[in-house]
Design a protein around this motif. Structure first.
Motif, PDB file in Angstrom:
ATOM      1  N   SER A  64       0.428  -1.269   0.087  1.00  8.74           N
ATOM      2  CA  SER A  64       0.027  -0.303  -0.226  1.00  8.74           C
ATOM      3  C   SER A  64       0.786   0.923  -0.345  1.00  8.74           C
ATOM      4  CB  SER A  64      -1.204  -0.017   1.187  1.00  8.74           C
ATOM      5  OG  SER A  64      -1.880   1.065   1.528  1.00  8.74           O
ATOM      6  N   LEU A  65       2.011   0.935   0.616  1.00 14.10           N
ATOM      7  CA  LEU A  65       2.916   2.586   0.929  1.00 14.10           C
ATOM      8  C   LEU A  65       3.299   2.769  -0.118  1.00 14.10           C
ATOM      9  CD1 LEU A  65       4.793   1.990   4.443  1.00 14.10           C
ATOM     10  CD2 LEU A  65       3.111   3.461   3.730  1.00 14.10           C
ATOM     11  N   LYS A  66       4.336   1.810  -1.117  1.00 18.06           N
ATOM     12  CA  LYS A  66       4.632   1.664  -2.678  1.00 18.06           C
ATOM     13  C   LYS A  66       3.844   2.324  -3.735  1.00 18.06           C
ATOM     14  CE  LYS A  66       7.544  -1.572  -3.523  1.00 18.06           C
ATOM     15  NZ  LYS A  66       7.852  -3.443  -3.693  1.00 18.06           N
ATOM     16  N   ARG A  67       2.445   1.675  -3.212  1.00 21.60           N
ATOM     17  CA  ARG A  67       1.243   2.129  -4.141  1.00 21.60           C
ATOM     18  C   ARG A  67       1.407   3.579  -4.159  1.00 21.60           C
ATOM     19  NH1 ARG A  67      -4.848  -0.011  -5.360  1.00 21.60           N
ATOM     20  NH2 ARG A  67      -5.646   1.377  -6.649  1.00 21.60           N
ATOM     21  N   TYR A  68       0.923   4.127  -3.007  1.00 26.73           N
ATOM     22  CA  TYR A  68       0.674   5.776  -2.467  1.00 26.73           C
ATOM     23  C   TYR A  68       1.691   6.489  -3.303  1.00 26.73           C
ATOM     24  CZ  TYR A  68      -0.384   9.876   0.283  1.00 26.73           C
ATOM     25  OH  TYR A  68      -0.727  10.692   0.856  1.00 26.73           O
ATOM     26  N   ALA A  69       2.439   6.413  -2.976  1.00 26.84           N
ATOM     27  CA  ALA A  69       3.897   6.882  -3.237  1.00 26.84           C
ATOM     28  C   ALA A  69       4.098   7.007  -4.627  1.00 26.84           C
ATOM     29  CB  ALA A  69       5.126   6.497  -2.960  1.00 26.84           C
ATOM     30  N   GLU A  70       3.492   5.797  -5.642  1.00 22.32           N
ATOM     31  CA  GLU A  70       3.429   6.235  -6.905  1.00 22.32           C
ATOM     32  C   GLU A  70       2.711   7.099  -7.525  1.00 22.32           C
ATOM     33  OE1 GLU A  70       3.626   2.824 -11.035  1.00 22.32           O
ATOM     34  OE2 GLU A  70       4.533   3.076  -8.474  1.00 22.32           O
ATOM     35  N   GLU A  71       1.047   6.595  -7.123  1.00 24.25           N
ATOM     36  CA  GLU A  71       0.170   7.594  -7.649  1.00 24.25           C
ATOM     37  C   GLU A  71      -0.002   8.769  -7.168  1.00 24.25           C
ATOM     38  OE1 GLU A  71      -3.479   4.340  -6.970  1.00 24.25           O
ATOM     39  OE2 GLU A  71      -2.466   3.106  -8.161  1.00 24.25           O
TER      40      GLU A  71
ATOM     41  N   LEU B 210       2.624  10.845  -5.774  1.00 22.63           N
ATOM     42  CA  LEU B 210       3.828  11.157  -4.771  1.00 22.63           C
ATOM     43  C   LEU B 210       4.628  11.334  -6.844  1.00 22.63           C
ATOM     44  CD1 LEU B 210       4.672  10.254  -1.322  1.00 22.63           C
ATOM     45  CD2 LEU B 210       3.277  11.845  -2.302  1.00 22.63           C
ATOM     46  N   ASP B 211       4.180  10.785  -7.201  1.00 20.93           N
ATOM     47  CA  ASP B 211       5.366  10.005  -7.860  1.00 20.93           C
ATOM     48  C   ASP B 211       6.365   9.952  -8.177  1.00 20.93           C
ATOM     49  OD1 ASP B 211       3.108  10.244 -10.629  1.00 20.93           O
ATOM     50  OD2 ASP B 211       3.691  12.601 -10.098  1.00 20.93           O
ATOM     51  N   ILE B 212       6.094   8.604  -6.674  1.00 20.32           N
ATOM     52  CA  ILE B 212       7.943   8.387  -5.946  1.00 20.32           C
ATOM     53  C   ILE B 212       7.982   6.888  -6.178  1.00 20.32           C
ATOM     54  CG2 ILE B 212       9.390   8.215  -4.338  1.00 20.32           C
ATOM     55  CD1 ILE B 212       8.452  11.018  -3.369  1.00 20.32           C
ATOM     56  N   GLN B 213       9.059   6.567  -6.522  1.00 24.08           N
ATOM     57  CA  GLN B 213       9.354   4.861  -6.950  1.00 24.08           C
ATOM     58  C   GLN B 213       9.494   4.485  -5.741  1.00 24.08           C
ATOM     59  OE1 GLN B 213       7.392   3.014  -9.283  1.00 24.08           O
ATOM     60  NE2 GLN B 213       7.863   1.163  -8.641  1.00 24.08           N
ATOM     61  N   LEU B 214       8.930   3.788  -4.605  1.00 25.42           N
ATOM     62  CA  LEU B 214       9.542   3.232  -3.797  1.00 25.42           C
ATOM     63  C   LEU B 214      10.076   1.127  -3.689  1.00 25.42           C
ATOM     64  CD1 LEU B 214       7.381   4.701  -0.025  1.00 25.42           C
ATOM     65  CD2 LEU B 214       9.536   4.720  -1.221  1.00 25.42           C
ATOM     66  N   ASP B 215      11.415   1.266  -3.677  1.00 27.25           N
ATOM     67  CA  ASP B 215      11.488   0.158  -3.287  1.00 27.25           C
ATOM     68  C   ASP B 215      11.276  -0.902  -2.440  1.00 27.25           C
ATOM     69  OD1 ASP B 215      12.649   0.083  -6.604  1.00 27.25           O
ATOM     70  OD2 ASP B 215      14.902   0.580  -5.447  1.00 27.25           O
ATOM     71  N   ASP B 216      11.694  -2.055  -2.040  1.00 22.52           N
ATOM     72  CA  ASP B 216      11.436  -2.791  -0.739  1.00 22.52           C
ATOM     73  C   ASP B 216      12.306  -2.308   0.023  1.00 22.52           C
ATOM     74  OD1 ASP B 216       9.487  -4.069  -2.074  1.00 22.52           O
ATOM     75  OD2 ASP B 216      11.363  -5.850  -2.600  1.00 22.52           O
TER      76      ASP B 216
ATOM     77  N   PRO C  65      13.542   0.967   0.949  1.00 20.93           N
ATOM     78  CA  PRO C  65      12.803   2.630   1.333  1.00 20.93           C
ATOM     79  C   PRO C  65      11.258   1.714   1.911  1.00 20.93           C
ATOM     80  CG  PRO C  65      13.531   2.491  -0.692  1.00 20.93           C
ATOM     81  CD  PRO C  65      14.019   0.970  -0.318  1.00 20.93           C
ATOM     82  N   ALA C  66      10.276   1.566   1.333  1.00 21.64           N
ATOM     83  CA  ALA C  66       9.008   1.213   2.252  1.00 21.64           C
ATOM     84  C   ALA C  66       9.372   0.733   3.288  1.00 21.64           C
ATOM     85  CB  ALA C  66       8.404   0.544   0.769  1.00 21.64           C
ATOM     86  N   ALA C  67       9.954   0.178   3.652  1.00 21.92           N
ATOM     87  CA  ALA C  67       9.941  -0.602   4.929  1.00 21.92           C
ATOM     88  C   ALA C  67      10.432   0.137   6.227  1.00 21.92           C
ATOM     89  CB  ALA C  67      10.911  -2.222   4.807  1.00 21.92           C
ATOM     90  N   LEU C  68      11.497   0.830   5.891  1.00 21.31           N
ATOM     91  CA  LEU C  68      11.809   1.856   7.234  1.00 21.31           C
ATOM     92  C   LEU C  68      10.934   3.040   6.769  1.00 21.31           C
ATOM     93  CD1 LEU C  68      15.568   2.449   4.908  1.00 21.31           C
ATOM     94  CD2 LEU C  68      15.013   1.427   6.756  1.00 21.31           C
TER      95      LEU C  68
END
Length: 93
Positions: free
Chosen positions: A16-23, A25-31, A33-36
């Motif tokens: 969910s965090l990765k999807r939110y960041a991408e949709e 914030l236009d940021i691609q989070l890898d595993d 950074p998302a975990a941190l």
């Protein structure tokens, strides 16, 4: 106090965090950074949310306990005080 999440819940929250960041914030989070980020949220923001939830639950329970007599009261000796009952025992005789 550290908030621990089941593995399945953590996996869904990371997605969910990765999807939110991408949709949003236009940021691609890898595993990593998302975990941190999730760990930061759990440590820094989680306790405030937890404490608010506990306070809300406590207020709810106190309000319900305060009205316990009104909600759970049962009239004592109902047989003799029932409407229409004179209290006179009638039987064969």
């Amino acid at each position: 106090m550290s908030i621990e999440l089941p593995d399945d819940t953590r996996k869904h929250l990371l997605a969910s965090l990765k999807r939110y960041a991408e949709e949003r914030l236009d940021i691609q989070l890898d595993d990593l950074p998302a975990a941190l980020l999730l760990d930061y949220i759990l440590k820094e923001i989680g306790p405030s949310i937890y404490n608010r939830a506990i306070a809300d639950a406590q207020a709810y329970l106190v309000a319900r306990a305060g009205d316990m007599e009104g909600v759970l009261f049962e009239m004592e000796v109902p047989y003799w005080t029932a409407a229409g009952s004179s209290g006179v025992r009638r039987g064969k005789g």
